[in-house]
Design a protein around this motif. Structure first.
Motif, PDB file in Angstrom:
ATOM      1  N   GLN A   8       4.942  -2.371  -2.333  1.00  0.00           N
ATOM      2  CA  GLN A   8       3.918  -1.667  -3.115  1.00  0.00           C
ATOM      3  C   GLN A   8       2.721  -1.258  -2.255  1.00  0.00           C
ATOM      4  N   ASN A   9       2.489  -1.987  -1.170  1.00  0.00           N
ATOM      5  CA  ASN A   9       1.369  -1.696  -0.274  1.00  0.00           C
ATOM      6  C   ASN A   9       1.736  -2.215   1.111  1.00  0.00           C
ATOM      7  N   GLY A 264      -2.089  -4.393 -11.057  1.00  0.00           N
ATOM      8  CA  GLY A 264      -1.601  -3.902  -9.780  1.00  0.00           C
ATOM      9  C   GLY A 264      -2.490  -4.235  -8.598  1.00  0.00           C
TER      10      GLY A 264
END
Length: 356
Positions: A8-9, A264
């Protein structure tokens, strides 16, 4: 610190590990996956930032039963990841059937095949038997197994003590320091291993679970987790008998240093600040040994470049101890400045304090 990629990152590991000041990093690889691009990108980036990188190759039941697939997976991982590091742990929690190993013989066969493949690369060292928890009878059996060719360059153990609560608590009469001492003794007398030891996984699960195989009865709050992290590192590395201790892991619900929130975002837990402060305070220092303290209290003395530092804590609140000299500064577990004691007598509690 132990990690897995965070797709996600992808850059978050680099940023957070740099901020922590961590040196050695342990990357868990999944041989049952067909795509290792995320792991390879992370490994390359970590090495480019100067980190010493090691790897874990766990197993599942499908790979235990399909040995051709196991060998093919290890061959691919060896080819892709030996450019980034030379330490590979083969197997994970091999004394837990849920990880796919049902007998010691199955593990020995998997290890021999993987070690032969990995050692084709010059300078590779292979770790095992990667027993989890304080079940040293399993380690004893494997480091004395007489199978030809079986050798562990470094004895690895996932030395969880969370079921006992605080790391100073005892199990069968042994606290964490005693367990580490026994681990090293086993390595020194083992017929097919070196005497080097690593703890390749440790954490305390949090109440927000369910993330603990032992259940919520052994879960703790974030403040306790942070206290236990610092105390575990000090106690284990302070023995001088273990070279590495890896916290599992950087980002995870239920136990990681960083919590993935419902919106998130990522939130640093108190344990993140605790590890950062521990590294900031004692990285590069020499442990001179424990100082005199009452039962249940601990004063650990360090020196660096002619300066001395004492880390103090107690299992219960209210313990009183005496510093070898009056402190010029006091730093909290999380790096905040605290009031300097008037004299040498101090009051200790579960949260470690650094006295400069």
């Amino acid at each position: 610190l132990a990690v897995r990629p965070w797709p996600q990152n992808p850059d978050v590991h680099l940023r957070e590990i740099k901020a922590l000041g961590v040196g050695p990093v342990l990357l868990r690889l999944h041989p049952w996956d067909s795509d290792h691009r995320d792991e390879e990108m992370l490994a390359e980036a970590l090495v480019s930032q100067g980190h010493e990188l090691s790897f874990v190759i766990p197993q599942n039941r499908d790979l235990v039963r399909d040995r051709n697939r196991w060998r093919a997976a290890v061959e691919e991982l060896a080819e892709r990841f030996t450019p980034f590091g030379r330490h590979f742990q083969v197997g994970q929690a091999i004394n837990r059937s849920k990880w796919g190993i049902w007998t010691h013989g199955e593990y020995v066969d998997l290890y021999l095949e993987a070690a032969e493949i990995l050692r084709r690369k010059e300078g590779v060292q292979v770790l095992g038997p990667s027993v989890i928890d304080f079940e040293f009878q399993a380690i004893l059996a494997l480091v004395n197994n007489r199978t030809p060719g079986l050798h562990f360059d470094i004895v690895s153990n996932l030395l969880y003590v969370d079921r006992r609560g605080a790391p100073e608590n005892r199990q069968m009469g042994l606290d964490t320091v005693d367990k580490v001492t026994l681990l090293r003794a086993i390595a020194e007398i083992g017929r097919n291993c070196g005497d080097r030891c690593w703890v390749t996984e440790i954490n305390w699960p949090l109440w927000e679970g369910p993330h603990s195989p032992a259940g919520k009865t052994v879960s703790v709050g974030e403040e306790e987790q942070a206290n236990y992290l610092v105390r575990y590192y000090l106690l284990v590395l302070g023995t001088g008998l273990v070279e590495r201790v890896f916290w599992w892991r950087l980002i995870a619900r239920g136990y990681g240093l960083i919590s993935p929130e419902s919106d998130g975002s990522l939130r640093r837990r108190p344990a993140w600040d605790a590890l950062r402060t521990l590294i900031d305070q004692i990285e590069g220092a020499t442990f001179e040994g424990p100082l005199a303290a009452p039962d249940g209290a601990f004063l650990y003395s360090f020196t660096e470049d002619g300066e001395d530092l004492v880390v103090g804590w107690s299992v219960d609140r209210g313990a009183r101890a005496v510093l070898p000299r009056r402190a010029s500064a006091a730093i909290s577990r999380d790096g905040a400045s605290l009031p300097v004691p008037d004299g040498t007598e101090i009051e200790l509690g579960p949260s470690p304090v650094y006295y400069q």
